[in-house]
Structure formats: structure tokens, C-alpha cells
Write an enzyme that holds these catalytic residues in place. Structure first.
Site, PDB file in Angstrom:
ATOM      1  N   HIS A  49      51.634  68.620  -1.315  1.00 19.68           N
ATOM      2  CA  HIS A  49      52.676  69.626  -1.083  1.00 19.68           C
ATOM      3  C   HIS A  49      52.324  70.521   0.114  1.00 19.68           C
ATOM      4  O   HIS A  49      53.162  70.786   0.975  1.00 19.68           O
ATOM      5  CB  HIS A  49      52.864  70.490  -2.333  1.00 19.68           C
ATOM      6  CG  HIS A  49      53.383  69.708  -3.511  1.00 19.68           C
ATOM      7  ND1 HIS A  49      54.638  69.898  -4.029  1.00 19.68           N
ATOM      8  CD2 HIS A  49      52.821  68.728  -4.246  1.00 19.68           C
ATOM      9  CE1 HIS A  49      54.828  69.064  -5.048  1.00 19.68           C
ATOM     10  NE2 HIS A  49      53.723  68.348  -5.194  1.00 19.68           N
ATOM     11  N   ASP A 147      58.758  75.610  -2.387  1.00 14.42           N
ATOM     12  CA  ASP A 147      58.565  74.292  -2.991  1.00 14.42           C
ATOM     13  C   ASP A 147      59.556  74.180  -4.137  1.00 14.42           C
ATOM     14  O   ASP A 147      59.702  75.118  -4.944  1.00 14.42           O
ATOM     15  CB  ASP A 147      57.118  74.232  -3.525  1.00 14.42           C
ATOM     16  CG  ASP A 147      56.689  72.813  -3.837  1.00 14.42           C
ATOM     17  OD1 ASP A 147      57.385  72.147  -4.627  1.00 14.42           O
ATOM     18  OD2 ASP A 147      55.668  72.374  -3.304  1.00 14.42           O
ATOM     19  N   HIS A 404      48.550  54.467  -4.027  1.00 11.56           N
ATOM     20  CA  HIS A 404      49.112  54.948  -5.296  1.00 11.56           C
ATOM     21  C   HIS A 404      50.594  55.311  -5.124  1.00 11.56           C
ATOM     22  O   HIS A 404      51.218  55.790  -6.065  1.00 11.56           O
ATOM     23  CB  HIS A 404      48.327  56.170  -5.768  1.00 11.56           C
ATOM     24  CG  HIS A 404      48.508  57.379  -4.889  1.00 11.56           C
ATOM     25  ND1 HIS A 404      48.472  57.344  -3.511  1.00 11.56           N
ATOM     26  CD2 HIS A 404      48.767  58.690  -5.190  1.00 11.56           C
ATOM     27  CE1 HIS A 404      48.673  58.546  -3.013  1.00 11.56           C
ATOM     28  NE2 HIS A 404      48.861  59.381  -4.015  1.00 11.56           N
ATOM     29  N   TRP A 407      54.065  60.279  -1.956  1.00  9.82           N
ATOM     30  CA  TRP A 407      55.115  60.236  -0.939  1.00  9.82           C
ATOM     31  C   TRP A 407      54.569  60.397   0.492  1.00  9.82           C
ATOM     32  O   TRP A 407      55.029  59.746   1.418  1.00  9.82           O
ATOM     33  CB  TRP A 407      56.212  61.250  -1.243  1.00  9.82           C
ATOM     34  CG  TRP A 407      57.406  61.054  -0.363  1.00  9.82           C
ATOM     35  CD1 TRP A 407      57.992  61.979   0.455  1.00  9.82           C
ATOM     36  CD2 TRP A 407      58.174  59.838  -0.194  1.00  9.82           C
ATOM     37  NE1 TRP A 407      59.067  61.422   1.113  1.00  9.82           N
ATOM     38  CE2 TRP A 407      59.198  60.108   0.742  1.00  9.82           C
ATOM     39  CE3 TRP A 407      58.089  58.551  -0.731  1.00  9.82           C
ATOM     40  CZ2 TRP A 407      60.128  59.150   1.146  1.00  9.82           C
ATOM     41  CZ3 TRP A 407      59.011  57.585  -0.321  1.00  9.82           C
ATOM     42  CH2 TRP A 407      60.018  57.896   0.607  1.00  9.82           C
ATOM     43  N   ASN A 408      53.555  61.261   0.664  1.00 10.96           N
ATOM     44  CA  ASN A 408      52.988  61.401   2.016  1.00 10.96           C
ATOM     45  C   ASN A 408      52.375  60.085   2.457  1.00 10.96           C
ATOM     46  O   ASN A 408      52.571  59.638   3.588  1.00 10.96           O
ATOM     47  CB  ASN A 408      51.907  62.488   2.053  1.00 10.96           C
ATOM     48  CG  ASN A 408      52.489  63.874   1.874  1.00 10.96           C
ATOM     49  OD1 ASN A 408      53.068  64.435   2.784  1.00 10.96           O
ATOM     50  ND2 ASN A 408      52.359  64.408   0.674  1.00 10.96           N
ATOM     51  N   SER A 409      51.618  59.462   1.556  1.00  8.66           N
ATOM     52  CA  SER A 409      50.967  58.187   1.906  1.00  8.66           C
ATOM     53  C   SER A 409      52.020  57.135   2.232  1.00  8.66           C
ATOM     54  O   SER A 409      51.866  56.362   3.180  1.00  8.66           O
ATOM     55  CB  SER A 409      50.091  57.702   0.754  1.00  8.66           C
ATOM     56  OG  SER A 409      49.027  58.604   0.566  1.00  8.66           O
ATOM     57  N   ASP A 428      56.307  60.816  -9.167  1.00  2.00           N
ATOM     58  CA  ASP A 428      57.289  60.089  -8.355  1.00  2.00           C
ATOM     59  C   ASP A 428      56.810  58.699  -7.945  1.00  2.00           C
ATOM     60  O   ASP A 428      57.595  57.895  -7.441  1.00  2.00           O
ATOM     61  CB  ASP A 428      57.584  60.900  -7.089  1.00  2.00           C
ATOM     62  CG  ASP A 428      56.313  61.198  -6.295  1.00  2.00           C
ATOM     63  OD1 ASP A 428      55.268  61.443  -6.917  1.00  2.00           O
ATOM     64  OD2 ASP A 428      56.362  61.170  -5.052  1.00  2.00           O
TER      65      ASP A 428
END
Ligand code: UDX
Length: 506
Positions: A49, A147, A404, A407-409, A428
Site C-alpha cells: 500500500h 487508502d 503470489h 497487485w504491485n508484483s 486479492d
């Protein structure tokens, strides 16, 4: 008129003129100040985040928006330690911090998430209210970008103080939409999930995702267990709180999640899709630098000590021969899972670079590792505690990414054009991996399997058997990702509209 009268009259005219000029100047100043948006950005204090919200903070700061980034002492200290002097990045990007209310050695999001989340919410809301009510510092705060996980408190404070609120959903649009649709799934009896045998049942009632999602692809909280993670109620409640926000920001782009974004827009008409934020920031920074000058430095937003020795190791490997393995900053795996993945990697005979976070495995590490694992890793593997992930994914030696599906990855894999082998862990990640494999065709989804034979086969499929097929779609999406943040691209236009909106509300 005698001389003294003339003098008095000219003095009063001059005084009047000075007053008039001052008034004009003040009016100009007020106008200028009121035109300067000052955004307060408040992320959930966790790597995924903080990373994306700090990227947004920088993007706004280089676009002449004043930004105050509100962080816990703990996260701020780690950023200063591992991401360099973040306070010196931009003159219009400032930082404020607050104590998160737990002991120094508390595991934070590595422990009971709900308990820690409640502490942060309470302490954070006090600081948020204090900063928003403080009119002594100029310019005053004109908008809060919170956030989405702080949906309720940010909207309460915004309503109370008359400050517009924007919610930033840091995860994928598809996960946001599935959480938003949970009440519909409950009403239509598609939820709850009734045990293991139900996991392949197809979900039909999420608008825009009909027949794509099985129970096992829904965010893991829908499974009814939460092992110290957030509860489904909490996340669904916070997701619906976004209806109270004036606008929504998502770290995604039209060519990736356009069909979901159009569903979300039915409920949230003011939605800005600005992603992939890391590519967006690099592009805007580079385009603001004259071509004869050095390219601007790219910062990391890392909360951990990056071990760069793996880059030297990668330099010595053949092109596209290495699978990079990382399960993000929060996921914790069991020792059995560790052994299955390790055996699978070694037995695949492929080279691998594995991020072995110190707290990755739940149980104590066994002292005596099987000799074949030690030997196989020595011959073809490299492990580090924390890697410079974006640089690794962009390295010529990397041909696959076992992830995994955080979302960033996922976005970093998309931009680097690296096919993915997904092994989602929680939140997610389950729905992200479904989209990677079934919608974007950028790799394979191992989902709930964790078996050495499956790992071995999937690694070989990704790196060899089906390599061309995955490379083609991943590289096509990488091109679209880069296009979206350039002049005329969808994310670029959405950022311009957001900045215009921020100016219009101050
Ligand atoms: C969490 C959830 O897991 C994720 O699903 C949600 O979308 C965001 O919050 P995290 O587990 O940290 O995030 O995963 P992810 O979103 O992928 O973020 C990890 C970040 O750490 C990435 O930016 C990645 O580049 C970085 N990273 C990871 C490193 O820099 N080095 C590493 O060795 C591993």
C-alpha cells in the site's frame, strides 16, 4: 489649497493608492493560494500500500500539487532506513507521522491484522483530524486521498470538516469489484462457499465476470477463514464506504481491466485509472527532464534491506534462463509448502532466484536440509532476503516470475513483460491469478495446489514448453501498459483529469 493642504491631500492619495495596491496584491495572493491544491495522502502502513500511494504522491508532487504523506513512525523510519532520504525527493512532498499505538517489536501486519488495523485507524484518525483542522500552515489541506481500507474514518472526517475525499484502491479493479459484489452473491445464495467440494462451482452473479470466476478464484476471505487476516465483513464494509467518496483512484489501466472498470463506473462515475503507477512515474519524470541531462534518479519505496548481490549472479546467467520467485511482503507459508516448492524448483532443473524473506516460513527452519536440495540450489539457484524486484524483472536473464500475485508484483511483471506462474496466498491474490491465466493469458495459475510434481511441471511449461505463447501475450500487454502512461494514453489523461479536479475543488 495651501501647501500643507496639498501635502495632506497628496499623502492621503498616496496612502489610498498603497492600500489599493496592497488589496490587489492580497487578492492575487489569495487567488494564487486558493489555486494550490494541497492533498493529504494516507496509506495503510504495509509495503504494497505504501509503495503505490507513495508513487502517486510523487506523481502529484512533480505536477505542482502540494502533498503531505501521512505515515506511521514505524513505516517512516523504515523508509528512511531502506529507501533513502524520501524527505528530499521533491520540495512539494512533505511527510507527517504518528505513533501506530503498538509496541516497537509488534509484528504489525505479520500478526493479527484486525487488531493492528484498529490501532492504526484510531491513532491515524486523530492525526488526520489534527492536520486537516490546522489552518496555520499554508496552503491548507484541500483534499484527502485515503487508502480505501480507511474508507469509513476518512469519509467521516471529510464530512465533518467539509474536505473532499478520494479513495485510493491499491489492489486490482477486479478484486475491488468482487468485494463490492459480495452482498449480491450472498443474496443470490452464491455465497457462502460450502466446503472443499464447492470450490470449482462457477460464480455467475458478478456483473462483467459471469462464468469466469470459480469459488476458488474469489478473494480468499470469501472462504470463511481468515487466520488473523482481515474479516470479509471488514473489507466489504470498507469497500462500500467508497460510495461516500467524491472519487476513486485505481492503480490499473484501461487495456488491462477496461471491462471491469466500466462496471465499476456504473456505481462510481468519477474513477481515475492511473496505473501502472511505477511506469507512469518513471515516464513523467523522464519527460520532464531535458534530453541532454542525466535521467532522473528512480527511487525505491522499499521497507526492507535490498540485497543487490543477486544482480551480479543474474549477470552471469544466460538470457531468459532464470525463474524469479517471490511471495511479496506479507505472505507466510508452511514448512511443508516450502519443501514442495523447493523440490519442484530443484527438480525442474531450471535456474532460480528466490526471495527468502526472514519471516517467510511459519515454523522454525529445520537444521538439516536434504542434500539434493542443498546441491541443486548451489548449482542453479540464488537466494536473497529481499531483492531489487523491478530491476530483477527487467534483467535479461529473467524469463519467468513465480509470484503470489500481489497487485504491485503483478503490475511489475506486466510492465517487464515476464510470464508468471501464480501461487496466490490471500486477499486479492486469488482473483488476480485467475485474470493472469484466464483473461490475459500471461501465465499459469497453480491456485490451491502445492505439490513438487505440479511445481516442476509448471515451471517447465512456463520456461520452456509454452514459453512462446506466454511471452507473446505478456509482451503485447507490456507495450499497452507503457502506451497507457504516455501522452494520449488512458492513464496519462486520467492523471491530467485528476489534477484538474484537484484544482477545481480547492
Ligand atoms: C499486499 C498484498 O499481498 C497484495 O495482494 C495487495 O495487492 C497489496 O498488499 P504484498 O504482499 O506486499 O502486498 O505484495 P505486492 O502488492 O506484490 O507488493 C510487494 C512489493 O514489494 C512490490 O512492489 C515488489 O516490487 C516489492 N518487493 C518484493 C521488492 O522490492 N523486493 C522483494 O524481494 C519482494
Amino acid at each position: 489649497m495651501d501647501t500643507s493642504q496639498k501635502l495632506c491631500s497628496s499623502i492621503s492619495i498616496a496612502t489610498e493608492e498603497r492600500r489599493r495596491r496592497k488589496k490587489v496584491k492580497m487578492r492575487g495572493k489569495d487567488k494564487h493560494e486558493s489555486e494550490t491544491p494541497h492533498v493529504l495522502i494516507f496509506p495503510l502502513p504495509a509495503q504494497g500500500h505504501v509503495n503505490s500511494m507513495l508513487l502517486l504522491a510523487e506523481l502529484l508532487a512533480i505536477s505542482d500539487v502540494h502533498v503531505t504523506f501521512l505515515n506511521t513512525h514505524h513505516i517512516h523510519h523504515r523508509l528512511l532506513q531502506f529507501a533513502g532520504n524520501i524527505e528530499a525527493r521533491h520540495p512539494t512532498l512533505g511527510f507527517k507521522t504518528f505513533a501506530d499505538g503498538v509496541a516497537q517489536d509488534h509484528p504489525r501486519f505479520g500478526g493479527d491484522m484486525n487488531e493492528f488495523f484498529n490501532h492504526v485507524k484510531f491513532q491515524g484518525s486523530l492525526k488526520l483530524r489534527e492536520l486537516c483542522s490546522d489552518h496555520s500552515g499554508k496552503p491548507r489541506i484541500t483534499c484527502i486521498i485515503a487508502d480505501g481500507m480507511f474508507g469509513d474514518i476518512s469519509s467521516d472526517i471529510g464530512d465533518e470538516l467539509g474536505i473532499p475525499i478520494i479513495h485510493f484502491r491499491t489492489a486490482s479493479a477486479c478484486s475491488f469489484w468482487s468485494f463490492f459484489s459480495v452482498p449480491v452473491l450472498l443474496q443470490s445464495n452464491e455465497l457462502p462457499i460450502r466446503g472443499e467440494e464447492d470450490m470449482d462451482r462457477v460464480i455467475t452473479k458478478i456483473p462483467g465476470m459471469e462464468n469466469l470466476i470459480r469459488c476458488r478464484d474469489l478473494p480468499s476471505l470469501c472462504r470463511g477463514t481468515h487466520d488473523g487476516k482481515f474479516s470479509l465483513d471488514t473489507v466489504v464494509f470498507q469497500t462500500h464506504q467508497s460510495l461516500r467518496a467524491q472519487a476513486l483512484i485505481s492503480n490499473t489501466f484501461e487495456d488491462l481491466e477496461g471491462s471491469v472498470l466500466s462496471q465499476i463506473r456504473n456505481r462510481f462515475p468519477k474513477l481515475y485509472a492511473l496505473g501502472p503507477l511505477h511506469a507512469h512515474l518513471s515516464y513523467r519524470k523522464a519527460s520532464k527532464t531535458p534530453s541532454e541531462e542525466e535521467p532522473p534518479p528512480s527511487f525505491t519505496n522499499s521497507l526492507y534491506d535490498v540485497d543487490r548481490t543477486c544482480i551480479r549472479w543474474l549477470d552471469a546467467q544466460p538470457p531468459k534462463s532464470v525463474i524469479y520467485v517471490s511471495f511479496g511482503s506479507v505472505a507466510i507459508i508452511t514448512r511443508d509448502q516450502l519443501m514442495e516448492i523447493w523440490y519442484g524448483l530443484v527438480n525442474s532443473k531450471k535456474r532460480f532466484l528466490w526471495v527468502f524473506r526472514p519471516n517467510l516460513v511459519a515454523e522454525q527452519e529445520a537444521k538439516d536440509l536434504p542434500l539434493e536440495l542443498v546441491e541443486g540450489t548451489k548449482q542453479r539457484g540464488c537466494t536473497v532476503g529481499w531483492a531489487p524486484q523491478q530491476e530483477v524483472l527487467g534483467h535479461a536473464a529473467v524469463g519467468g516470475f513465480m509470484t503470489h500475485s500481489g497487485w504491485n508484483s503483478t503490475l511489475e511483471g506486466v510492465v517487464a513483460g515476464v510470464p508468471m506462474l501464480c501461487w496466490p496466498n490471500f486477499g486479492d491474490q486469488q482473483i488476480n491469478s485467475r485474470y493472469v491465466s484466464e483473461v490475459w493469458k500471461m501465465g499459469l495459475d497453480m491456485k490451491d495446489l502445492c505439490d513438487r510434481k505440479v511445481v516442476e511441471k509448471m515451471v517447465n511449461d512456463l520456461m520452456e514448453e509454452r514459453r512462446e505463447e506466454f511471452e507473446k501475450s505478456t509482451q503485447a500487454m507490456a507495450t499497452l501498459a507503457k502506451k497507457s502512461v504516455r501522452e494520449g494514453g488512458s492513464s496519462c489523461s486520467d492523471l491530467d483529469s485528476l489534477i484538474e479536479y484537484l484544482r477545481s475543488i480547492c
